[in-house]
Design an enzyme around this catalytic site. Structure first.
Site, short mmCIF file in Angstrom:
data_model
loop_
_atom_site.label_atom_id
_atom_site.label_comp_id
_atom_site.label_asym_id
_atom_site.label_seq_id
_atom_site.Cartn_x
_atom_site.Cartn_y
_atom_site.Cartn_z
N HIS A 72 30.48 38.47 47.42
CA HIS A 72 31.56 38.90 48.31
C HIS A 72 31.92 40.35 48.03
CE1 HIS A 72 33.31 34.67 49.43
NE2 HIS A 72 32.01 34.76 49.60
N TYR A 195 43.65 34.46 51.17
CA TYR A 195 44.87 34.15 50.43
C TYR A 195 46.03 34.25 51.42
CZ TYR A 195 42.39 34.69 45.96
OH TYR A 195 41.53 34.56 44.89
N PRO A 287 45.62 29.98 38.58
CA PRO A 287 44.31 30.25 39.20
C PRO A 287 44.33 31.29 40.31
CG PRO A 287 45.19 28.16 39.97
CD PRO A 287 46.11 28.63 38.89
N LYS A 291 40.92 34.25 37.12
CA LYS A 291 40.59 34.88 35.85
C LYS A 291 40.20 33.93 34.73
CE LYS A 291 40.97 38.84 37.39
NZ LYS A 291 39.65 39.33 37.79
N TYR A 379 40.91 42.43 40.43
CA TYR A 379 40.28 41.23 40.95
C TYR A 379 38.79 41.19 40.61
CZ TYR A 379 39.52 37.32 44.14
OH TYR A 379 39.22 36.08 44.70
#
Length: 389
Positions: A72, A195, A287, A291, A379
């Site tokens: 991604h 998200y 979550p 990580k 991220y």
């Protein structure tokens, strides 16, 4: 029985550590309390930082990852009926890969056994001696002692290893919500993770493969899973992902569901004498920031390098800095995970003022290149060499 490094826990941290040590000619024995079938079927998340995929390749377990992993280059923040893409690769030059932890464990078990590795399933560690290093465990109806030079405690939050560290200091944050997660036999309705922040609560659309979707809903910590039949789950997901342009979520058969509480947890120090903690034995993150697995991989990568230096030169310099080096990275990831969690979830105690602040923060993150770059940098994962002691 004797080995150089006794590893408690046959999850990804323990198995990867064993594989990294093997490639340096260092012996280890992995003690796992569950049977092989259970270990290889445990459903866990699988968003891998680029550094994690690099380590897995270097460890010799990257073939299937490279073939089946979904690379991604961005993610979407969705709120107020609109989606906003964060271009991870454009902002950082790095990528993330979707590849389930379950598959990583399968790959590592197969590789270790093929290389003659000693993995003892259904071997429950019951005591650890950090000073005259050894692990007492139950296996095959008897109690045994494994003597060693070092013990690696990769046995999770409820394991025996952390309890063997005297005067350990713990830091905890409990969150007023949980995740209801599902696996569904339906192609993902998105090419990149979504998200979503909605007045009804947070939602996440993840992927497991081109044919399997992984989705999550924010629910109360004491939510009854039986109160969530399939149709209610899909209806709620559709409501939280809804956009003004008519984007649609495709439902399908749900094959697995569970409710996961959310907490932050750190134990300090991560070393006592000849015992070293790694992974969930030392830290847990909510979550939202993806990580947990990546931190575990970072821990054992640092530990493997320190043990390699010790056996090659006799120096304990890297062993002595292990806890300090890992904790710097852990606290950065803890903050990022906390930040992502509070940015995207609906706090049941929040008032209208709090909600307006949250919306303003979301608007800023997606409209400011600097704010987007900060999210992206954390991220995709900060380089391990940026956290040396």
């Amino acid at each position: 029985m004797r080995t150089q490094v006794a590893i408690i826990g046959g999850g990804p941290a323990g198995l990867l550590l064993s594989q990294l040590l093997y490639r340096q000619g260092i012996e280890s024995v992995v003690l796992e309390s569950r049977d092989r079938a259970y270990v290889e079927q445990r459903q866990r998340a699988g968003m891998l930082e680029q550094g994690t995929t690099d380590v897995l390749r270097e460890a010799g377990v990257g073939e299937r990852l490279d073939r089946e992993g979904l690379v991604h280059h961005g993610l979407e923040l969705r709120f107020g009926g609109a989606g906003h893409r964060i271009p991870l690769t454009d902002l950082t030059g790095r990528t993330v890969t979707v590849y389930a932890q379950t598959e990583i464990v399968k790959d590592l078990v197969a590789r270790r056994l093929a290389d003659g590795g000693d993995i003892r399933f259904e071997a429950e560690a019951v005591a650890v001696d950090p000073s005259a290093p050894s692990v007492t465990f139950r296996h095959g109806g008897g109690t045994h002692t494994l003597e060693c030079d070092f013990v690696a405690g990769c046995d999770g939050f409820h394991g025996v290893a952390r309890r063997a560290v005297p005067d350990v200091r713990t830091f905890t944050r409990e969150y007023p919500f949980a995740w209801l997660g599902i696996l569904a036999d339906v192609p993902p309705s998105t090419e990149e993770l979504i998200y979503a922040n909605h007045d009804r609560g947070f939602a996440l659309h993840s992927l497991r493969s081109p044919k399997v979707s992984r989705l999550y809903l924010q629910v109360a910590p004491d939510e009854d899973l039986a109160a969530w039949p399939d149709q209610r789950i899909w209806d709620e997901l559709a409501a939280r992902f809804a956009t003004d342009d008519g984007w649609e979520l495709t439902p399908g058969p749900i094959t697995d569901r569970a409710i996961t509480p959310m907490r932050s947890f750190v134990a300090e120090p991560m070393r006592h004498d000849r015992l070293f903690l790694a992974g969930d034995a030392a830290h847990i993150v909510p979550p939202t920031g993806a990580k947990g697995l990546n931190l575990a991989v970072a821990d054992v990568t640092v530990l493997a390098a320190a043990l390699t230096e010790y056996y090659a030169t006799g120096s304990e310099t890297l062993l002595d800095s292990y806890s300090q080096q890992c904790l710097r990275r852990i606290w950065r990831a803890e903050h990022f995970s906390y930040w992502m969690t509070t940015l995207l979830h609906v706090d049941p105690a929040a008032d209208d003022f709090d909600r307006r602040l949250q919306r303003s923060h979301l608007d800023y993150v997606v409209s400011s290149k600097a704010a987007s770059a900060s999210l992206a940098e954390n991220y995709v994962g900060l380089p391990l060499d940026g956290f040396t002691a």
